[in-house]
Design a protein around this motif. Structure first.
Motif, mmCIF file in Angstrom:
data_model
loop_
_atom_site.group_PDB
_atom_site.id
_atom_site.type_symbol
_atom_site.label_atom_id
_atom_site.label_comp_id
_atom_site.label_asym_id
_atom_site.label_seq_id
_atom_site.Cartn_x
_atom_site.Cartn_y
_atom_site.Cartn_z
ATOM 1 N N THR A 43 6.055 27.797 -7.078
ATOM 2 C CA THR A 43 5.374 26.638 -6.504
ATOM 3 C C THR A 43 5.813 25.358 -7.205
ATOM 4 O O THR A 43 6.187 24.368 -6.554
ATOM 5 N N GLN A 55 0.584 22.209 2.141
ATOM 6 C CA GLN A 55 0.379 23.502 1.479
ATOM 7 C C GLN A 55 0.952 24.638 2.314
ATOM 8 O O GLN A 55 1.574 25.559 1.766
ATOM 9 N N VAL A 73 -2.212 27.237 -5.562
ATOM 10 C CA VAL A 73 -2.383 25.780 -5.652
ATOM 11 C C VAL A 73 -3.693 25.434 -6.343
ATOM 12 O O VAL A 73 -3.739 24.542 -7.200
ATOM 13 N N SER A 77 -3.837 23.330 -9.689
ATOM 14 C CA SER A 77 -4.619 22.089 -9.657
ATOM 15 C C SER A 77 -5.629 22.075 -10.799
ATOM 16 O O SER A 77 -5.790 21.061 -11.489
ATOM 17 N N VAL A 82 -0.772 20.177 -10.396
ATOM 18 C CA VAL A 82 -0.586 19.659 -9.041
ATOM 19 C C VAL A 82 -1.829 18.899 -8.619
ATOM 20 O O VAL A 82 -2.920 19.082 -9.173
ATOM 21 N N THR A 84 -3.857 17.702 -4.920
ATOM 22 C CA THR A 84 -3.919 17.927 -3.477
ATOM 23 C C THR A 84 -4.716 16.800 -2.837
ATOM 24 O O THR A 84 -5.559 16.174 -3.477
ATOM 25 N N VAL A 96 0.312 18.711 -1.059
ATOM 26 C CA VAL A 96 0.391 19.135 -2.460
ATOM 27 C C VAL A 96 1.552 18.414 -3.117
ATOM 28 O O VAL A 96 2.639 18.319 -2.537
#
Length: 140
Positions: A43, A55, A73, A77, A82, A84, A96
């Motif tokens: 990712t 995503q 994700v 996060s 990351v 979003t 993302v």
């Protein structure tokens, strides 16, 4: 009538691919930074490569289903790698992208991943390494 040769597990493609994958997975677990799992690394590396995206698209690009990419994700996060947001063009989609920290971790992890790949293929000549990658790409 010809009889087929005896079935030898040690000569079967699926078995050999599993053994090679187990070796690679062990190297990955031993060497990868930040406790990243292979899907988490994929990712970060893909976001580093292409920049922010939806995503769902990200999941397709790294061959993860919608439920799995969501979990990955969410965990990234939570670690601050990351960020979003709702896609401004389609509120059903989540966009993302990497945070500043995520960029740094992705860059460092990519360098480690290069070493892991090299260790995985260390017994092969440069030509054989290229052949393995080309053949695996063809199989996928």
């Amino acid at each position: 009538m010809d009889t087929p040769p005896p079935y030898r597990l040690s000569e079967q493609v699926g078995f050999l691919m599993r053994v090679a994958n187990q070796r690679h997975t062990a190297l990955f677990a031993e060497r990868m930074i930040e406790g990243l799992t292979p899907p988490q690394f994929a990712t970060l590396a893909k976001l580093r490569e292409i920049g922010p995206c939806s995503q769902n698209r990200l999941g397709r690009l790294i061959f993860l289903d919608a439920a799995t990419i969501k979990g990955v994700v969410d965990r990234l996060s939570g670690r601050g790698f990351v960020i979003t947001a709702d896609d401004p063009n389609d509120r059903r989609r989540r966009a993302v992208g990497l945070t500043t920290r995520g960029h740094s971790v992705a860059d460092a992890a990519i360098e480690v991943a290069r070493d892991i790949s090299e260790a995985t293929l260390e017994k092969l000549s440069p030509r054989e390494k290229k052949q393995v990658v080309d053949l695996l790409r063809k199989l996928g």
